[in-house]
Design a protein around this motif. Sequence first.
Motif, PDB file in Angstrom:
ATOM      1  N   LEU A  88       0.914  -1.157  -0.061  1.00 33.93           N
ATOM      2  CA  LEU A  88       0.060  -0.047  -0.235  1.00 33.93           C
ATOM      3  C   LEU A  88       0.965   1.324   0.176  1.00 33.93           C
ATOM      4  O   LEU A  88       0.653   2.249  -0.489  1.00 33.93           O
ATOM      5  N   TYR A  89       1.740   1.179   0.790  1.00 28.88           N
ATOM      6  CA  TYR A  89       2.740   2.384   0.968  1.00 28.88           C
ATOM      7  C   TYR A  89       3.655   2.510  -0.381  1.00 28.88           C
ATOM      8  O   TYR A  89       3.572   3.783  -0.719  1.00 28.88           O
ATOM      9  N   PHE A  90       4.197   1.572  -0.997  1.00 33.39           N
ATOM     10  CA  PHE A  90       4.868   1.464  -2.323  1.00 33.39           C
ATOM     11  C   PHE A  90       3.987   2.303  -3.168  1.00 33.39           C
ATOM     12  O   PHE A  90       4.569   2.979  -4.249  1.00 33.39           O
ATOM     13  N   PHE A  91       2.990   1.785  -3.535  1.00 27.35           N
ATOM     14  CA  PHE A  91       1.991   1.877  -4.779  1.00 27.35           C
ATOM     15  C   PHE A  91       1.097   3.399  -4.321  1.00 27.35           C
ATOM     16  O   PHE A  91       0.320   3.644  -5.127  1.00 27.35           O
ATOM     17  N   ARG A  92       1.622   4.197  -3.378  1.00 24.66           N
ATOM     18  CA  ARG A  92       0.737   5.300  -2.976  1.00 24.66           C
ATOM     19  C   ARG A  92       1.047   6.319  -4.176  1.00 24.66           C
ATOM     20  O   ARG A  92       2.122   6.265  -4.777  1.00 24.66           O
TER      21      ARG A  92
ATOM     22  N   GLN B  85      12.844   5.101 -18.710  1.00 24.22           N
ATOM     23  CA  GLN B  85      12.548   4.577 -17.814  1.00 24.22           C
ATOM     24  C   GLN B  85      13.589   3.304 -17.511  1.00 24.22           C
ATOM     25  O   GLN B  85      13.517   2.386 -18.451  1.00 24.22           O
ATOM     26  N   ILE B  86      14.320   3.083 -16.508  1.00 24.47           N
ATOM     27  CA  ILE B  86      15.252   1.785 -16.490  1.00 24.47           C
ATOM     28  C   ILE B  86      14.796   0.882 -15.315  1.00 24.47           C
ATOM     29  O   ILE B  86      14.555   1.480 -14.070  1.00 24.47           O
ATOM     30  N   ALA B  87      14.632  -0.169 -15.546  1.00 21.80           N
ATOM     31  CA  ALA B  87      14.306  -1.226 -14.618  1.00 21.80           C
ATOM     32  C   ALA B  87      15.695  -1.473 -13.781  1.00 21.80           C
ATOM     33  O   ALA B  87      16.671  -1.612 -14.078  1.00 21.80           O
ATOM     34  N   GLY B  88      15.570  -2.030 -12.465  1.00 23.18           N
ATOM     35  CA  GLY B  88      16.547  -2.270 -11.854  1.00 23.18           C
ATOM     36  C   GLY B  88      16.648  -3.599 -11.136  1.00 23.18           C
ATOM     37  O   GLY B  88      16.237  -4.330 -11.931  1.00 23.18           O
ATOM     38  N   ALA B  89      17.734  -3.636 -10.075  1.00 26.31           N
ATOM     39  CA  ALA B  89      17.704  -5.357  -9.843  1.00 26.31           C
ATOM     40  C   ALA B  89      16.426  -5.858  -9.302  1.00 26.31           C
ATOM     41  O   ALA B  89      16.324  -6.903  -9.525  1.00 26.31           O
ATOM     42  N   LEU B  90      15.621  -5.194  -8.604  1.00 23.61           N
ATOM     43  CA  LEU B  90      14.355  -5.657  -8.235  1.00 23.61           C
ATOM     44  C   LEU B  90      13.065  -5.447  -9.095  1.00 23.61           C
ATOM     45  O   LEU B  90      12.200  -6.216  -9.047  1.00 23.61           O
TER      46      LEU B  90
ATOM     47  N   ILE C 295       8.059  -2.439 -16.275  1.00 23.89           N
ATOM     48  CA  ILE C 295       7.875  -0.975 -16.644  1.00 23.89           C
ATOM     49  C   ILE C 295       6.717  -0.692 -17.085  1.00 23.89           C
ATOM     50  O   ILE C 295       6.105  -1.416 -18.079  1.00 23.89           O
ATOM     51  N   VAL C 296       5.859   0.224 -16.740  1.00 25.25           N
ATOM     52  CA  VAL C 296       4.814   0.652 -17.184  1.00 25.25           C
ATOM     53  C   VAL C 296       4.809   2.156 -17.809  1.00 25.25           C
ATOM     54  O   VAL C 296       5.380   3.013 -17.111  1.00 25.25           O
ATOM     55  N   CYS C 297       4.308   2.057 -19.031  1.00 24.91           N
ATOM     56  CA  CYS C 297       4.393   3.498 -19.762  1.00 24.91           C
ATOM     57  C   CYS C 297       3.156   3.512 -20.776  1.00 24.91           C
ATOM     58  O   CYS C 297       2.977   2.579 -21.385  1.00 24.91           O
ATOM     59  N   ARG C 298       2.234   4.334 -20.411  1.00 26.16           N
ATOM     60  CA  ARG C 298       1.010   4.534 -20.937  1.00 26.16           C
ATOM     61  C   ARG C 298       1.221   5.522 -22.282  1.00 26.16           C
ATOM     62  O   ARG C 298      -0.046   5.526 -22.736  1.00 26.16           O
ATOM     63  N   LEU C 299       2.279   5.990 -22.609  1.00 24.20           N
ATOM     64  CA  LEU C 299       2.233   6.868 -23.848  1.00 24.20           C
ATOM     65  C   LEU C 299       2.358   5.975 -24.878  1.00 24.20           C
ATOM     66  O   LEU C 299       2.938   5.121 -25.051  1.00 24.20           O
TER      67      LEU C 299
ATOM     68  N   MET D 252       8.156  -0.683 -10.965  1.00 24.56           N
ATOM     69  CA  MET D 252       7.996  -1.220  -9.787  1.00 24.56           C
ATOM     70  C   MET D 252       9.241  -1.630  -9.234  1.00 24.56           C
ATOM     71  O   MET D 252      10.057  -2.525  -9.657  1.00 24.56           O
ATOM     72  N   PHE D 253       9.292  -1.426  -7.823  1.00 23.49           N
ATOM     73  CA  PHE D 253      10.268  -1.628  -6.806  1.00 23.49           C
ATOM     74  C   PHE D 253      11.617  -1.367  -7.081  1.00 23.49           C
ATOM     75  O   PHE D 253      12.659  -2.368  -7.419  1.00 23.49           O
ATOM     76  N   GLY D 254      12.139  -0.203  -7.106  1.00 21.98           N
ATOM     77  CA  GLY D 254      13.321   0.226  -7.227  1.00 21.98           C
ATOM     78  C   GLY D 254      13.897   0.366  -8.514  1.00 21.98           C
ATOM     79  O   GLY D 254      13.822  -0.611  -9.220  1.00 21.98           O
TER      80      GLY D 254
END
Length: 213
Positions: A45-49, A149-154, A158-162, A178-180
């Motif tokens: 819940l906190y992460f997706f605020r 937008q660059i994905a990380g280790a976690l 990647i979400v891009c709506r454009l 998502m997640f770092g």
Amino acid sequence: MAIAREGWPVIGTAAGVLGLVGAVGTLAGHPASLVPLVLAVGFCLYFFRDPERRAPPGERLVVSPADGRVVAVVEERDERVLGAPATRVSIFMSPLDVHVNRNPVSGTVALVRHSAGRFRAAFADKASLDNARTAVVLESGGRRYLLVQIAGALARRIVCRLRPGDRVQRGERFGMIMFGSRVDLFLPVGVAPVVRRGDRVRAGTSVVAEERS
């Protein structure tokens, strides 16, 4: 508290697991087994605020596309997309930062390109070359801005709506990672950065650059 729409499937799954394990644990006489799952749902819940934000006034201002810490402000030539000199501002988002991304300028989407890759730590320099990423080119006032937008280790999604041809407004939401993760913003010639390495920024509200000519 508003929640990013991409977060509800994750939160729903976590809540479902919580309910199942809670029922089994209670029947088995181990209600304490609920504690880590309650913490996990709370973290989701906190992460997706997704707090409401308002961009500052000023058409010449460029706002941050991400919450986090500036890990690089360097001049370089981007050969992969822009084919022109630019100033790269890299922003690292830890798992504790808001992960909703916002448009740095108003304009038109000229390109959206998804590239597969590795999942190195997002704060590493090589992440911009090797990691899975989505590149977006925004045309604004005769200039071309590149967002990556660059994905990380976690981060594995990647979400891009454009989409090419979309008209966007400065400060509007356009996606999340998502997640770092990390977002690179390439500023064209004539746009000067006003942040430096180590600065903390917030998507849609912090000014990271200004058009000078």
